[in-house]
Design a protein around this motif. Structure first.
Motif, short mmCIF file in Angstrom:
data_model
loop_
_atom_site.label_atom_id
_atom_site.label_comp_id
_atom_site.label_asym_id
_atom_site.label_seq_id
_atom_site.Cartn_x
_atom_site.Cartn_y
_atom_site.Cartn_z
N GLN A 15 62.86 -14.35 35.34
CA GLN A 15 63.62 -13.96 34.17
C GLN A 15 62.73 -13.33 33.09
OE1 GLN A 15 66.94 -14.14 34.24
NE2 GLN A 15 66.70 -14.97 36.29
N MET A 16 61.40 -13.44 33.26
CA MET A 16 60.47 -12.95 32.26
C MET A 16 60.32 -11.44 32.39
SD MET A 16 56.45 -13.94 31.62
CE MET A 16 56.72 -15.52 32.34
N PRO A 17 60.40 -10.70 31.29
CA PRO A 17 60.21 -9.25 31.36
C PRO A 17 58.77 -8.92 31.73
CG PRO A 17 60.47 -9.98 29.10
CD PRO A 17 60.69 -11.17 29.96
N ARG A 18 58.58 -7.79 32.38
CA ARG A 18 57.26 -7.36 32.79
C ARG A 18 56.43 -6.95 31.59
NH1 ARG A 18 54.34 -3.34 33.26
NH2 ARG A 18 52.96 -2.73 34.89
N SER A 19 57.03 -6.26 30.63
CA SER A 19 56.30 -5.84 29.44
C SER A 19 57.20 -6.01 28.22
CB SER A 19 55.82 -4.40 29.58
OG SER A 19 56.90 -3.53 29.72
N LEU A 20 56.53 -6.20 27.08
CA LEU A 20 57.22 -6.43 25.81
C LEU A 20 56.60 -5.57 24.73
CD1 LEU A 20 57.34 -10.34 25.83
CD2 LEU A 20 59.28 -8.83 26.21
N SER A 21 57.38 -5.29 23.71
CA SER A 21 56.81 -4.63 22.53
C SER A 21 55.83 -5.59 21.88
CB SER A 21 57.92 -4.26 21.55
OG SER A 21 58.49 -5.45 21.00
N LYS A 22 55.00 -5.06 21.02
CA LYS A 22 53.99 -5.92 20.36
C LYS A 22 54.65 -7.05 19.57
CE LYS A 22 50.56 -2.27 19.99
NZ LYS A 22 49.85 -1.37 19.09
N SER A 23 55.71 -6.76 18.84
CA SER A 23 56.36 -7.80 18.05
C SER A 23 57.05 -8.82 18.95
CB SER A 23 57.35 -7.20 17.06
OG SER A 23 58.36 -6.48 17.74
N ALA A 24 57.66 -8.37 20.06
CA ALA A 24 58.29 -9.32 20.99
C ALA A 24 57.23 -10.17 21.68
CB ALA A 24 59.13 -8.56 22.02
N VAL A 31 52.52 -16.12 17.91
CA VAL A 31 51.55 -15.72 16.88
C VAL A 31 52.21 -14.63 16.05
CG1 VAL A 31 49.51 -16.33 18.23
CG2 VAL A 31 50.40 -14.00 18.33
N SER A 32 51.59 -14.26 14.97
CA SER A 32 52.17 -13.23 14.11
C SER A 32 51.91 -11.84 14.71
CB SER A 32 51.54 -13.30 12.72
OG SER A 32 50.19 -12.90 12.78
N PRO A 33 52.75 -10.87 14.37
CA PRO A 33 52.50 -9.50 14.82
C PRO A 33 51.14 -8.98 14.35
CG PRO A 33 54.75 -9.70 14.02
CD PRO A 33 54.06 -10.99 13.70
N GLY A 34 50.71 -9.41 13.17
CA GLY A 34 49.39 -9.02 12.68
C GLY A 34 48.28 -9.55 13.58
N GLY A 50 52.77 1.75 24.63
CA GLY A 50 52.58 0.88 23.48
C GLY A 50 53.03 -0.56 23.70
N LYS A 51 53.55 -0.85 24.89
CA LYS A 51 53.99 -2.22 25.19
C LYS A 51 52.85 -3.00 25.83
CE LYS A 51 58.86 -1.13 25.54
NZ LYS A 51 60.08 -1.29 26.30
N ILE A 52 53.06 -4.29 25.88
CA ILE A 52 52.04 -5.18 26.44
C ILE A 52 52.59 -5.80 27.71
CG2 ILE A 52 50.67 -7.27 26.04
CD1 ILE A 52 50.81 -6.60 23.03
N ASP A 53 51.83 -5.65 28.82
CA ASP A 53 52.18 -6.30 30.08
C ASP A 53 52.02 -7.80 29.87
OD1 ASP A 53 51.31 -7.62 32.72
OD2 ASP A 53 52.17 -5.70 33.39
N VAL A 54 53.09 -8.56 30.09
CA VAL A 54 53.10 -9.99 29.79
C VAL A 54 52.02 -10.73 30.57
CG1 VAL A 54 54.46 -12.11 29.90
CG2 VAL A 54 55.53 -10.00 29.12
N ALA A 55 51.93 -10.51 31.86
CA ALA A 55 50.96 -11.23 32.68
C ALA A 55 49.53 -10.89 32.26
CB ALA A 55 51.18 -10.91 34.16
N ARG A 56 49.25 -9.59 32.10
CA ARG A 56 47.91 -9.18 31.68
C ARG A 56 47.59 -9.68 30.28
NH1 ARG A 56 47.51 -3.10 32.02
NH2 ARG A 56 45.40 -3.52 31.31
N GLY A 57 48.59 -9.66 29.38
CA GLY A 57 48.38 -10.15 28.03
C GLY A 57 48.06 -11.63 27.99
N LYS A 58 48.83 -12.43 28.77
CA LYS A 58 48.56 -13.88 28.82
C LYS A 58 47.18 -14.15 29.38
CE LYS A 58 51.58 -16.46 30.77
NZ LYS A 58 52.65 -17.05 31.57
N LEU A 59 46.81 -13.41 30.44
CA LEU A 59 45.50 -13.60 31.04
C LEU A 59 44.40 -13.24 30.04
CD1 LEU A 59 43.80 -14.22 33.54
CD2 LEU A 59 44.02 -11.81 34.19
#
Length: 173
Positions: A15-24, A31-34, A50-59
């Motif tokens: 159910q988790m999206p592959r990528s999210l906007s920075k604010s999402a 954490v804060s968008p800043g 400009g989006k962030i891959d959720v898996a790569r971002g968490k890693l």
């Protein structure tokens, strides 16, 4: 439209999206968008759109953010489920290892005679002060032998003054 992972082993991941906007993504990792902007400057990978891959971002966060700093907890934890438990366990193990190292350091210092027990210090000082007291109280009789011309009254004055001085020292808080 967002892509989703096709991981059938964990329904929550499907159910988790592959990528999210920075604010999402900021909301997702609590954490804060800043703070996300700061992480991007530090190297958080961002896709071309400009989006962030959720898996790569968490890693990236788990490998690059110090989760024991108070500032990293200001907006909430950035770890996820089991990762948070592992970090907590790791922190507890590190704390235990530090306490054990400190205990060993104190034990070794005692063995090297660099540290002594307070009771031993107190006992030694008590012995020294008993010797000082006995020496001071012996002064009038020694003075009487060295100066036989002194009257018994003169010797008694010395004795009284020395005793008063010792008593004042004993009562000094």
């Amino acid at each position: 439209m967002q892509e989703t992972h096709s991981n059938t082993a964990d329904p929550a991941l499907s159910q988790m999206p592959r990528s999210l906007s920075k604010s999402a993504f900021a909301k997702f990792v609590e954490v804060s968008p800043g703070r996300i902007s700061q992480m991007v400057k530090q190297g958080l990978p961002v896709e071309a759109d400009g989006k962030i891959d959720v898996a790569r971002g968490k890693l990236w966060i788990s490998e690059n953010i110090n989760h024991t700093r108070a500032a990293s907890h200001a907006k909430g934890p950035t770890l996820f489920g089991e990762e948070k438990q592992k970090t907590s366990l790791t922190a507890e193990r590190a704390r235990l290892a530090k306490e054990q190292a400190d205990a060993a350091e104190i034990k070794n210092a005692i063995l090297r005679k660099e540290l002594v027990h307070a009771s031993d210090v107190e006992r030694e000082w008590a012995a020294v002060l008993r010797k000082v007291r006995a020496g001071v109280l012996a002064v009038p009789s020694r003075v009487r032998q060295l100066l036989p011309h002194l009257t018994p009254h003169d010797v008694e004055v010395f004795d009284n003054e020395l005793r008063r001085a010792l008593e004042d020292l004993a009562n000094d808080d």
